[in-house]
Design a protein around this motif. Sequence first.
Motif, PDB file in Angstrom:
ATOM      1  N   UNK A  17     -35.490  24.478  -1.464  1.00  0.00           N
ATOM      2  CA  UNK A  17     -36.235  24.515  -2.725  1.00  0.00           C
ATOM      3  C   UNK A  17     -36.058  23.202  -3.482  1.00  0.00           C
ATOM      4  N   UNK A  18     -37.159  22.666  -3.963  1.00  0.00           N
ATOM      5  CA  UNK A  18     -37.131  21.438  -4.762  1.00  0.00           C
ATOM      6  C   UNK A  18     -37.316  21.808  -6.234  1.00  0.00           C
ATOM      7  N   UNK A  19     -36.928  20.868  -7.100  1.00  0.00           N
ATOM      8  CA  UNK A  19     -37.145  21.075  -8.532  1.00  0.00           C
ATOM      9  C   UNK A  19     -38.596  20.736  -8.841  1.00  0.00           C
ATOM     10  N   UNK A  20     -39.329  21.684  -9.445  1.00  0.00           N
ATOM     11  CA  UNK A  20     -40.741  21.408  -9.745  1.00  0.00           C
ATOM     12  C   UNK A  20     -40.993  21.203 -11.232  1.00  0.00           C
ATOM     13  N   UNK A  21     -40.004  21.538 -12.057  1.00  0.00           N
ATOM     14  CA  UNK A  21     -40.162  21.320 -13.494  1.00  0.00           C
ATOM     15  C   UNK A  21     -38.780  21.203 -14.113  1.00  0.00           C
TER      16      UNK A  21
ATOM     17  N   UNK B 163     -38.974  33.992  -7.772  1.00  0.00           N
ATOM     18  CA  UNK B 163     -38.973  32.865  -8.698  1.00  0.00           C
ATOM     19  C   UNK B 163     -37.530  32.541  -9.050  1.00  0.00           C
ATOM     20  N   UNK B 164     -37.234  31.259  -9.188  1.00  0.00           N
ATOM     21  CA  UNK B 164     -35.840  30.856  -9.391  1.00  0.00           C
ATOM     22  C   UNK B 164     -35.752  29.660 -10.331  1.00  0.00           C
ATOM     23  N   UNK B 165     -34.649  29.637 -11.087  1.00  0.00           N
ATOM     24  CA  UNK B 165     -34.397  28.482 -11.952  1.00  0.00           C
ATOM     25  C   UNK B 165     -32.905  28.264 -12.103  1.00  0.00           C
ATOM     26  N   UNK B 166     -32.566  27.061 -12.567  1.00  0.00           N
ATOM     27  CA  UNK B 166     -31.182  26.675 -12.849  1.00  0.00           C
ATOM     28  C   UNK B 166     -31.102  26.316 -14.314  1.00  0.00           C
ATOM     29  N   UNK B 167     -30.001  26.716 -14.970  1.00  0.00           N
ATOM     30  CA  UNK B 167     -29.746  26.218 -16.320  1.00  0.00           C
ATOM     31  C   UNK B 167     -28.377  25.553 -16.300  1.00  0.00           C
ATOM     32  N   UNK B 168     -28.350  24.269 -16.678  1.00  0.00           N
ATOM     33  CA  UNK B 168     -27.095  23.513 -16.635  1.00  0.00           C
ATOM     34  C   UNK B 168     -26.325  23.744 -17.935  1.00  0.00           C
TER      35      UNK B 168
ATOM     36  N   UNK C  14     -26.825  17.024  -9.173  1.00  0.00           N
ATOM     37  CA  UNK C  14     -28.038  16.649  -8.432  1.00  0.00           C
ATOM     38  C   UNK C  14     -28.537  17.917  -7.740  1.00  0.00           C
ATOM     39  N   UNK C  15     -29.770  18.277  -8.019  1.00  0.00           N
ATOM     40  CA  UNK C  15     -30.307  19.554  -7.548  1.00  0.00           C
ATOM     41  C   UNK C  15     -31.512  19.362  -6.637  1.00  0.00           C
ATOM     42  N   UNK C  16     -31.526  20.120  -5.553  1.00  0.00           N
ATOM     43  CA  UNK C  16     -32.705  20.188  -4.690  1.00  0.00           C
ATOM     44  C   UNK C  16     -32.748  19.137  -3.606  1.00  0.00           C
TER      45      UNK C  16
ATOM     46  N   UNK D 237     -33.222  23.018 -18.103  1.00  0.00           N
ATOM     47  CA  UNK D 237     -33.629  24.098 -17.230  1.00  0.00           C
ATOM     48  C   UNK D 237     -34.469  23.496 -16.102  1.00  0.00           C
ATOM     49  N   UNK D 238     -34.146  23.853 -14.879  1.00  0.00           N
ATOM     50  CA  UNK D 238     -34.888  23.362 -13.722  1.00  0.00           C
ATOM     51  C   UNK D 238     -35.589  24.530 -13.050  1.00  0.00           C
ATOM     52  N   UNK D 239     -36.891  24.457 -12.947  1.00  0.00           N
ATOM     53  CA  UNK D 239     -37.627  25.483 -12.217  1.00  0.00           C
ATOM     54  C   UNK D 239     -37.679  25.057 -10.754  1.00  0.00           C
ATOM     55  N   UNK D 240     -37.362  25.983  -9.861  1.00  0.00           N
ATOM     56  CA  UNK D 240     -37.329  25.661  -8.441  1.00  0.00           C
ATOM     57  C   UNK D 240     -38.625  26.073  -7.764  1.00  0.00           C
ATOM     58  N   UNK D 241     -39.060  25.252  -6.828  1.00  0.00           N
ATOM     59  CA  UNK D 241     -40.258  25.563  -6.058  1.00  0.00           C
ATOM     60  C   UNK D 241     -39.942  26.568  -4.961  1.00  0.00           C
TER      61      UNK D 241
END
Length: 344
Positions: free
Chosen positions: A61-65, A246-251, A257-259, A271-275
């Motif tokens: 999964x990549x970060x899309x937002x 649907x998935x996201x990260x909150x730091x 480094x994510x994705x 907040x990072x939304x994952x693809x």
Amino acid sequence: MTTTMMRLRQHLGLASPAIYTSAIGRLGNNTPHRRRTTRPRIMSSSASDSASSAAPFEKPRAVVNKVLAESQPEGQGATVRRSIGRHELRNLDPFLMLDEFSVSKPAGFPDHPHRGFETVTYMLEGAFTHQDFAGHKGTIKTGDVQWMTAGRGIVHSEMPAGDGVQKGLQLWINLSSKDKMIEPRYQELESKDISRAEVDGVEARVIAGEALGAASPVYTRTPTMYVDFTMRLGSRLHQPVPEGWNAFVYVVDGEGVFGREKAAPTAAHHCLVLGPGDGLSVWNRSDRPLRFVLVAGKPLGEPVVQHGPFVMNSRAEIQQAMEDYYYGKNGFERASQWSSSASS
Ligand code: FJE
Ligand code: FE
């Protein structure tokens, strides 16, 4: 606040513009749900798995937002950093809101209703006391979780219990149409009872779902994964995330480094939304620990109509919720007689 009329005025439009005044009709995104695999694969990073090797996922999964959660006023004198639920981060079905709250007395979240979803409160620092109209009362402290299924109706207050700043995360998870009117229910986990695991410098506290071989006892009506990770310097993580969710990260703290290994680092309060994909890789190449939560959920794919604390499938159901709250019906029977000892 003692009358339902005052409650309605305070909670349905006048007091908290951020989530009360907008009746938002929106559709959940219909991400296709291909496969339902929640079985964890434990992937420790061995010497042969060099830092330059590809992530061990078919579809990482990549970060899309990426969005910074800026502070905004909420409740009564409180401040939250809202990520999910802010304008740029809507439609992350089944998630409705994620607030990082930072509250000192006498501010807080006095008597207010909920219907149609779940609230998950996770304390990062300090303590919060909740009281509801059915006599449920308790205090959650650092590391504790309260998983509240509001179902057909809860009226409660959530107020800081200690002196100084009390911090935590509150996540709102939508319920499917068949669960929106269920009896309210609480699942409470004390910090010591939260499943944890540590592998190669990565600690996981599992609030929902499974990670690094540890599993949470929480029952999630809307299938959800919620893990609090702390990564030591130089560590890396390859965490499976069910495909189609649907998935996201909150730091929360530090920088990671994510994705993608070559991605720019992300700092706290983002907040990072994952693809799409089957897992997330994370690297801590900074000089201090990295703490973040990874949250994923199976999309409901139903219409979402939100009016502040009521989240239903249609405008008619929202109208019904407001009426029920106003007249004390269909789950809000106790609302008219009750006011918490926290309210003034
Ligand atoms: C709410 C306004 C609110 N974020 N984070 C309107 F402030 C609230 C509310 C919260 C809340 C509570 C905690 Cl403990 C943490 C929060 C908003 O209580 F529900 C509506 N509808
Ligand atoms: Fe609440």
